[in-house]
Motif scaffolding. Structure first.
Motif, PDB file in Angstrom:
ATOM      1  N   PHE A   1      12.159  15.041   9.547  1.00  0.00           N
ATOM      2  CA  PHE A   1      11.248  14.604   8.494  1.00  0.00           C
ATOM      3  C   PHE A   1      11.125  13.081   8.543  1.00  0.00           C
ATOM      4  O   PHE A   1      12.078  12.375   8.830  1.00  0.00           O
ATOM      5  CB  PHE A   1      11.762  15.032   7.123  1.00  0.00           C
ATOM      6  CG  PHE A   1      11.506  16.483   6.822  1.00  0.00           C
ATOM      7  CD1 PHE A   1      10.451  16.848   6.019  1.00  0.00           C
ATOM      8  CD2 PHE A   1      12.313  17.459   7.363  1.00  0.00           C
ATOM      9  CE1 PHE A   1      10.209  18.190   5.741  1.00  0.00           C
ATOM     10  CE2 PHE A   1      12.083  18.790   7.096  1.00  0.00           C
ATOM     11  CZ  PHE A   1      11.029  19.157   6.286  1.00  0.00           C
TER      12      PHE A   1
ATOM     13  N   ASN B   1      10.522  10.508   3.970  1.00  0.00           N
ATOM     14  CA  ASN B   1      11.329  11.003   2.858  1.00  0.00           C
ATOM     15  C   ASN B   1      12.125  12.221   3.312  1.00  0.00           C
ATOM     16  O   ASN B   1      11.815  12.830   4.337  1.00  0.00           O
ATOM     17  CB  ASN B   1      10.446  11.382   1.654  1.00  0.00           C
ATOM     18  CG  ASN B   1       9.968  10.165   0.888  1.00  0.00           C
ATOM     19  OD1 ASN B   1      10.773   9.392   0.366  1.00  0.00           O
ATOM     20  ND2 ASN B   1       8.664   9.988   0.812  1.00  0.00           N
ATOM     21  N   GLU B   2      13.125  12.567   2.555  1.00  0.00           N
ATOM     22  CA  GLU B   2      13.941  13.733   2.878  1.00  0.00           C
ATOM     23  C   GLU B   2      13.201  15.025   2.500  1.00  0.00           C
ATOM     24  O   GLU B   2      12.327  15.044   1.627  1.00  0.00           O
ATOM     25  CB  GLU B   2      15.274  13.665   2.125  1.00  0.00           C
ATOM     26  CG  GLU B   2      16.168  12.514   2.560  1.00  0.00           C
ATOM     27  CD  GLU B   2      16.565  12.611   4.023  1.00  0.00           C
ATOM     28  OE1 GLU B   2      16.866  13.725   4.486  1.00  0.00           O
ATOM     29  OE2 GLU B   2      16.560  11.558   4.705  1.00  0.00           O
ATOM     30  N   GLU B   3      13.612  16.092   3.170  1.00  0.00           N
ATOM     31  CA  GLU B   3      13.031  17.401   2.897  1.00  0.00           C
ATOM     32  C   GLU B   3      13.352  17.866   1.485  1.00  0.00           C
ATOM     33  O   GLU B   3      14.434  17.631   0.961  1.00  0.00           O
ATOM     34  CB  GLU B   3      13.566  18.422   3.902  1.00  0.00           C
ATOM     35  CG  GLU B   3      13.077  19.840   3.648  1.00  0.00           C
ATOM     36  CD  GLU B   3      13.729  20.842   4.579  1.00  0.00           C
ATOM     37  OE1 GLU B   3      13.304  21.997   4.577  1.00  0.00           O
ATOM     38  OE2 GLU B   3      14.670  20.460   5.307  1.00  0.00           O
TER      39      GLU B   3
ATOM     40  N   LEU C   1       3.491  16.439   1.011  1.00  0.00           N
ATOM     41  CA  LEU C   1       4.050  16.834   2.300  1.00  0.00           C
ATOM     42  C   LEU C   1       2.918  17.052   3.285  1.00  0.00           C
ATOM     43  O   LEU C   1       2.017  17.868   3.032  1.00  0.00           O
ATOM     44  CB  LEU C   1       4.858  18.130   2.153  1.00  0.00           C
ATOM     45  CG  LEU C   1       5.355  18.780   3.459  1.00  0.00           C
ATOM     46  CD1 LEU C   1       6.361  17.885   4.175  1.00  0.00           C
ATOM     47  CD2 LEU C   1       5.958  20.158   3.175  1.00  0.00           C
TER      48      LEU C   1
ATOM     49  N   THR D   1       5.881  12.561   2.649  1.00  0.00           N
ATOM     50  CA  THR D   1       6.836  13.170   3.560  1.00  0.00           C
ATOM     51  C   THR D   1       6.044  13.784   4.698  1.00  0.00           C
ATOM     52  O   THR D   1       5.077  14.526   4.455  1.00  0.00           O
ATOM     53  CB  THR D   1       7.670  14.266   2.872  1.00  0.00           C
ATOM     54  OG1 THR D   1       8.356  13.693   1.764  1.00  0.00           O
ATOM     55  CG2 THR D   1       8.676  14.866   3.837  1.00  0.00           C
TER      56      THR D   1
END
Length: 572
Positions: free
Chosen positions: A4, A7-9, A39, A264
């Motif tokens: 990713f 940003n984090e998942e 996303l 993301t």
């Protein structure tokens, strides 16, 4: 598992955007800037601006065999090669391996694809033209297909909005059939292009030659994105532009989305289904297959934007089957996958010009001339043999050293011949509108699956009588204009190819006023699932005769604004 970015998942987002190209980049930028945690899912590999343009600064002599691929490598892209230019070492890595990504052809269809972050925004020809009411009203006036649910006045402010951010080089002409944009300075015509421009204006009433309107910064004005600066006139655009001079998602909209902290990005993510809740009558998210590991995932969101390209987005909707939508999400009208359009091209004329021997040009201008539509505008311009119209793109240039090969010179005479510029040539090729035929369609073959277990696409589409009749006029008028402009040895050409060769696939989930005859409404929402928006070429209700990317961008920005407002009101 794929990485990713930014940003984090997490499992749930405000918005999901499928695809990161022309439309996906704009959707990401607009949604993120409006505060939505977004996303972006891209089925291809990661591409970082500047870092991942490996051939951008290589010269011709840096490529073995003058850039021609070895036969065993070229065989992997036998369908991509139909364009005549994709399978070259400086840029073939952008285009898919046909053996790994098969499709089926009941009738020939030239499907050109690049699976990577940025999509075809890294590869496009960059010509950017507004539509007019002539285009938006044509279906209704001629009783072809269905009526567009919008008019030029609805889209005009959004054209201006995206042009101000993108940077469109061009010349204001005041033509009703080709509205002017917010322009960067025009790229100048060379002497032969200017000569032909003047002669065509002298001999043909209502015909104009101008510089192509292209998405290139041509001033020192600052534009949004990742340090974009003016065009360097290298004409290596298809390799990726490290200067960000031409518009792409990677240099412009994705960096803007990233800057908000709301983006993301997950590459290597093949979206194959939109999940649906029959109680709320809303989409709840998407199902994803990891391209590399083949693991499966689900991500939830309040709104979904399909921006994967006309064919891919239609495929996702077709695979999104449920009790409510047994034939694919939003397919109550049975129009999903139908009405495939493109632009037909490969027809025109070219000739030689005697004169301007003391004139030469500097640099490699990534652009030529454009001749706007002059047919079926009313009065004497109307044709009985075909509907709609066409424009031309072309250029003038001087020959170079390859003309001396046949002379079999050597030594001093060869050196002198190489250093002397060749003669001037000028040519134009037409871009014509393709009508929306319901029988021109794509379907899914569940008996022929790809390596991810997904159905392959089958194309059954072809040009109609209107396109073939138009091509005759495109050829004849090209010959007449070049002859009247004083060129000699004018030769016509007509290499029709097939649908897809224009790389402008459109129409597979068209907009309309009636859910019984269309898939989307006036704001690009699926009629029956209003939190699903489709803003790539799939939404097009007709094709016009101009390159469509500027229109995709304008509609995407408009749809993203609409989605944000609807979410704020709690309507999605």
């Amino acid at each position: 598992m794929s990485k990713f970015y930014y940003n984090e998942e997490q499992d749930s987002y405000d918005a999901i955007v499928v695809g990161s190209g022309m439309s996906g980049g704009w959707a990401a930028k607009e949604l993120c800037e409006k505060g939505l945690k977004t996303l972006v899912l891209e089925r291809g590999r990661m591409v970082r601006h500047r870092e991942d343009y490996p051939t951008a600064n290589m010269d011709t002599w840096d490529f073995p065999n003058n850039g021609e691929l070895p036969p065993e490598e070229a065989a992997k892209q036998f369908k991509q090669a139909r364009t005549g230019y994709t399978v070259k070492a400086p840029h073939n890595f952008w285009f898919v391996n046909d053996l790994e990504h098969p499709y089926n052809e009941t009738k020939r269809f030239d499907w050109m694809r690049g699976y990577h972050v940025g999509g075809r925004s890294l590869l496009w020809g960059r010509h950017s033209y507004r539509w007019s009411d002539l285009d938006f009203e044509a279906n209704k006036n001629e009783k072809i297909g269905v009526d567009w649910p919008v008019r030029y006045k609805d889209i005009e402010p959004w054209y201006s909005y995206v042009e101000t951010y993108v940077g469109i080089s061009g010349e204001a002409l005041g033509l009703s059939q080709l509205p002017d944009s917010v322009f960067e300075p025009m790229m100048e015509l060379n002497c032969v292009e200017q000569h032909v421009r003047e002669k065509v204006a002298e001999h043909f009433d209502g015909r104009v030659i101008t510089s192509g309107r292209v998405a290139h910064i041509n001033s020192d004005k600052q534009f949004g994105g990742d340090g974009r600066i003016r065009c360097q006139f290298r004409n290596r655009c298809i390799r990726g532009c490290p200067f960000g001079a031409y518009f792409s998602s990677n240099s412009s909209t994705l960096p803007a989305a990233e800057a908000t902290g709301n983006l993301t990005l997950r590459p290597d993510s093949i979206v194959h289904e939109i999940m649906y809740d029959p109680d709320t009558k809303r989409a709840t998210g998407v199902k994803v297959i990891d391209r590399l590991t083949k693991e499966t995932f689900e991500y939830k969101a309040k709104v979904v934007f399909l921006c994967a390209s006309a064919i891919a987005s239609a495929s996702i909707l077709m695979q999104s089957r449920s009790d409510r939508f047994p034939n694919g999400m939003g397919n109550d009208s049975d129009q999903l996958g139908r009405n495939i359009m493109d632009h037909h091209l490969g027809v025109g004329a070219a000739g030689k010009y005697d004169g301007f021997d003391d004139m030469i040009y500097k640099g490699r201008k990534p652009n030529g001339v454009y001749i706007p539509r002059f047919r079926n505008l009313g009065g004497s311009s109307n044709m009985t043999s075909f509907k709609r119209g066409y424009g031309y793109q072309g250029s003038g240039s001087r020959g170079n050293w390859d003309e001396v090969v046949s002379e079999l010179s050597h030594g001093k005479s060869l050196k002198e011949a190489i250093l002397k510029p060749g003669g001037w040539t000028f040519g134009i090729g037409g871009f014509g509108e393709v009508l929306p035929y319901e029988e021109n369609r794509m379907t899914l073959d569940y008996d022929k699956l790809d390596q991810w277990g997904l159905p392959t696409v089958t194309f059954d589409a072809e040009f109609g009588e209107n396109e073939w009749n138009m091509r005759e006029d495109m050829k004849e008028q090209a010959y007449e204009m070049l002859t009247k402009a004083g060129l000699r040895d004018v030769q016509t050409f007509d290499r029709p190819g097939a649908l897809g060769l224009g790389i402008h696939e459109m129409g597979t989930a068209r907009m309309g006023r009636d859910p019984k005859t269309s898939v989307l409404n006036a704001y690009n929402q699926v009629h029956a699932v209003p939190n699903v928006y489709v803003t790539d070429g799939a939404f097009m209700t007709s094709a016009a005769c101009v390159n469509p990317s500027l229109t995709y961008m304008a509609f995407t920005a408009r749809a993203a604004n609409h989605a944000a407002e609807q979410l704020k009101k709690g309507l999605l």
